[in-house]
Design a protein around this motif. Structure first.
Motif, PDB file in Angstrom:
ATOM      1  N   MET A  44       0.825  -1.205   0.000  1.00 40.50           N
ATOM      2  CA  MET A  44       0.000   0.000   0.000  1.00 40.50           C
ATOM      3  C   MET A  44       0.859   1.255   0.000  1.00 40.50           C
ATOM      4  N   ASP A  45       1.970   1.224   0.721  1.00 42.07           N
ATOM      5  CA  ASP A  45       2.849   2.391   0.790  1.00 42.07           C
ATOM      6  C   ASP A  45       3.617   2.602  -0.511  1.00 42.07           C
ATOM      7  N   LEU A  46       4.034   1.498  -1.152  1.00 43.69           N
ATOM      8  CA  LEU A  46       4.827   1.604  -2.376  1.00 43.69           C
ATOM      9  C   LEU A  46       3.970   1.761  -3.623  1.00 43.69           C
ATOM     10  N   GLY A  47       2.687   1.425  -3.539  1.00 39.55           N
ATOM     11  CA  GLY A  47       1.771   1.668  -4.643  1.00 39.55           C
ATOM     12  C   GLY A  47       1.765   0.627  -5.739  1.00 39.55           C
ATOM     13  N   ALA A  48       2.192  -0.608  -5.453  1.00 39.00           N
ATOM     14  CA  ALA A  48       2.086  -1.675  -6.448  1.00 39.00           C
ATOM     15  C   ALA A  48       0.612  -2.009  -6.668  1.00 39.00           C
ATOM     16  N   THR A  49       0.287  -2.459  -7.864  1.00 40.97           N
ATOM     17  CA  THR A  49      -1.104  -2.772  -8.200  1.00 40.97           C
ATOM     18  C   THR A  49      -1.202  -4.134  -8.880  1.00 40.97           C
ATOM     19  N   SER A  50      -2.412  -4.679  -8.900  1.00 40.76           N
ATOM     20  CA  SER A  50      -2.669  -5.929  -9.610  1.00 40.76           C
ATOM     21  C   SER A  50      -4.057  -5.869 -10.229  1.00 40.76           C
ATOM     22  N   LYS A  51      -4.149  -6.317 -11.479  1.00 43.12           N
ATOM     23  CA  LYS A  51      -5.431  -6.329 -12.182  1.00 43.12           C
ATOM     24  C   LYS A  51      -6.127  -7.683 -12.116  1.00 43.12           C
ATOM     25  N   ALA A  71       1.497 -13.839 -12.643  1.00 46.51           N
ATOM     26  CA  ALA A  71       0.679 -12.715 -13.096  1.00 46.51           C
ATOM     27  C   ALA A  71       1.424 -11.394 -12.983  1.00 46.51           C
ATOM     28  N   LEU A  72       2.744 -11.444 -12.981  1.00 46.18           N
ATOM     29  CA  LEU A  72       3.501 -10.195 -12.884  1.00 46.18           C
ATOM     30  C   LEU A  72       3.232  -9.274 -14.067  1.00 46.18           C
ATOM     31  N   GLY A  73       2.839  -9.844 -15.205  1.00 47.43           N
ATOM     32  CA  GLY A  73       2.477  -9.013 -16.346  1.00 47.43           C
ATOM     33  C   GLY A  73       1.244  -8.172 -16.101  1.00 47.43           C
ATOM     34  N   GLU A  74       0.416  -8.581 -15.113  1.00 45.65           N
ATOM     35  CA  GLU A  74      -0.782  -7.833 -14.745  1.00 45.65           C
ATOM     36  C   GLU A  74      -0.523  -6.933 -13.541  1.00 45.65           C
ATOM     37  N   THR A  75       0.739  -6.820 -13.137  1.00 48.32           N
ATOM     38  CA  THR A  75       1.099  -6.094 -11.923  1.00 48.32           C
ATOM     39  C   THR A  75       1.765  -4.781 -12.256  1.00 48.32           C
ATOM     40  N   GLY A  76       1.309  -3.728 -11.618  1.00 52.26           N
ATOM     41  CA  GLY A  76       1.961  -2.429 -11.744  1.00 52.26           C
ATOM     42  C   GLY A  76       3.065  -2.295 -10.712  1.00 52.26           C
ATOM     43  N   ARG A  77       4.227  -1.741 -11.117  1.00 53.90           N
ATOM     44  CA  ARG A  77       5.398  -1.627 -10.247  1.00 53.90           C
ATOM     45  C   ARG A  77       5.813  -3.005  -9.712  1.00 53.90           C
ATOM     46  N   PRO A  78       6.095  -3.939 -10.594  1.00 51.51           N
ATOM     47  CA  PRO A  78       6.372  -5.311 -10.156  1.00 51.51           C
ATOM     48  C   PRO A  78       7.589  -5.441  -9.248  1.00 51.51           C
ATOM     49  N   LEU A  79       8.628  -4.620  -9.468  1.00 53.88           N
ATOM     50  CA  LEU A  79       9.808  -4.717  -8.611  1.00 53.88           C
ATOM     51  C   LEU A  79       9.481  -4.319  -7.180  1.00 53.88           C
ATOM     52  N   LEU A  80       8.650  -3.287  -7.010  1.00 53.06           N
ATOM     53  CA  LEU A  80       8.241  -2.894  -5.661  1.00 53.06           C
ATOM     54  C   LEU A  80       7.329  -3.953  -5.052  1.00 53.06           C
ATOM     55  N   PHE A  81       6.510  -4.567  -5.874  1.00 49.89           N
ATOM     56  CA  PHE A  81       5.668  -5.682  -5.426  1.00 49.89           C
ATOM     57  C   PHE A  81       6.542  -6.809  -4.872  1.00 49.89           C
ATOM     58  N   LEU A  82       7.569  -7.198  -5.624  1.00 48.20           N
ATOM     59  CA  LEU A  82       8.461  -8.276  -5.185  1.00 48.20           C
ATOM     60  C   LEU A  82       9.269  -7.868  -3.955  1.00 48.20           C
ATOM     61  N   LEU A  83       9.631  -6.582  -3.856  1.00 45.65           N
ATOM     62  CA  LEU A  83      10.351  -6.098  -2.681  1.00 45.65           C
ATOM     63  C   LEU A  83       9.504  -6.271  -1.421  1.00 45.65           C
ATOM     64  N   ALA A  84       8.218  -5.968  -1.538  1.00 48.95           N
ATOM     65  CA  ALA A  84       7.321  -6.140  -0.394  1.00 48.95           C
ATOM     66  C   ALA A  84       7.198  -7.606  -0.015  1.00 48.95           C
TER      67      ALA A  84
END
Length: 383
Positions: free
Chosen positions: A320-327, A335-348
């Motif tokens: 929520m703080d880094l702003g990653a998204t998923s469709k 589904a990383l192709g459907e993910t916004g800011r995937p590197l921040l998602f993986l960091l979390a």
């Protein structure tokens, strides 16, 4: 006339403590054999996602209906349907195994039916664990009830199992199911206001929920809350809802990845069965299948579940703080192709995995965890 010696408080305490340890050993003695029951359907789902992508979840039924077995998409649909169906019935397998561990074959059918009731109300494997334990204890209690010789066969084959099944079903549906349903409704209502007033806190709560019962009703509530606005036209998706969905997915990946990592960090804290399962169990975590942590959680729930929930909360808050998204509400890394800011998602995800791993190892290493480690050693050498 001499007075009969009565057990002192210390003797009663030691006796009750011994009974508690023996019952705990019985309750978890099935755990080393649970790995394949989770791993096989989980790997089937992973293969389906790897072959056909995350959207196979939406088109699997259509692919099977066409029945063109020359197409990889059809095989992926079959694997996905079979794997997800098997995972949805884990509560039955867990309940039957626990019932057998506690009271032998007499408890298997009532326990399994209690697990089926847990599946019907989507209460998850923890309700299956409760059903198996209750059915086992009830079976042992009824075996002490005196019955006339002419009714012995009827009572052991029909009457006592029927009573046990009814009592277990009531526990699962009328007590556990109602409690979980009320809890889920309350959490959904609280989250509806929290998401606008404090998005990071909402992410932490959703992350903890995603790991609370490993695919049960609370996890489903978190998934449903995140995906409530992910249908229809993608251009109308809410950024907030896509971020909430990403928080749930990232957090749900944490237990299945962290527990296998913990087996590498401190091998001696886990049984050989757990270490063997970990070699494939991490795939379930990567695919956002919280059920991947079930063999670890059911063997040591009081340590594994809190550690998983804390790691999930850390991941959810960070997303929520880094702003990653998923469709999409499924798929994990597939589904990383459907993910916004995937590197921040993986960091979390990494932050949550490290948190859960450290806390699991720490809790299992505490002095009061010694009996659990001894039990794990006995089970590993006997299995």
């Amino acid at each position: 006339m001499p007075r009969r010696n009565r057990p002192t408080r210390a003797h009663r305490s030691r006796r009750s403590g011994l009974f508690g340890r023996q019952f705990g050993t019985r309750l978890t003695s099935y755990a080393p054999q649970l790995g394949p029951i989770v791993a096989i359907p989980g790997v089937m789902v992973v293969i389906a996602l790897a072959v056909a992508g995350p959207h196979i979840s939406e088109t699997a039924s259509q692919a099977l209906f066409t029945g063109d077995w020359s197409q990889s998409h059809t095989w992926a649909g079959m694997l996905l349907k079979t794997g997800l169906t098997a995972l949805s019935f884990l509560a039955v397998a867990v309940a039957a195994a626990v019932g057998h561990s506690v009271a032998g074959r007499s408890a298997v059918i009532p326990a399994a039916l209690g697990g089926l009731a847990a599946t019907g109300v989507q209460a998850g494997v923890l309700a299956g664990l409760a059903a198996g334990a209750f059915a086992g204890v009830t079976t042992l209690a009824l075996q002490r009830v005196p019955v006339p010789p002419r009714l012995h066969g009827l009572s052991s084959t029909v009457l006592f199992p029927l009573v046990t099944t009814v009592a277990t079903s009531f526990l699962v549906i009328g007590v556990v199911g109602e409690f979980l349903n009320s809890l889920s409704e309350w959490l959904h209502g609280e989250l509806a206001g929290l998401e606008f007033s404090n998005a990071v806190a909402a992410g932490a709560v959703l992350g903890a929920m995603a790991c609370a019962d490993l695919g049960g009703m609370v996890t489903r509530t978190a998934i449903g809350f995140g995906s409530v606005e992910l249908g229809g036209d993608p251009s109308r998706f809410s950024t907030l809802n896509m971020t909430l969905m990403a928080a749930v997915i990232a957090a749900g990946m944490v237990p299945g990845l962290a527990l296998p990592l913990a087996t590498l960090v401190r091998r001696g804290l886990f049984t050989e069965g757990e270490r063997g399962y970990a070699r494939t169990g991490w795939l379930l975590g990567a695919a956002f299948l919280p059920e991947g942590a079930i063999p670890f959680a059911l063997a040591d729930p009081l340590r594994v579940l809190p550690a998983s929930m804390l790691g999930g909360a850390v991941t959810g808050a960070l997303v929520m703080d880094l702003g990653a998204t998923s469709k999409t509400p499924y798929g994990g890394v597939f589904a990383l192709g459907e993910t916004g800011r995937p590197l921040l998602f993986l960091l979390a995800v990494v932050a949550g995995v490290l948190t859960t791993t450290a806390l699991t190892v720490g809790l299992k290493s505490l002095p009061f965890a010694a009996p659990a480690r001894a039990t794990a050693t006995r089970l590993a050498t006997s299995g």
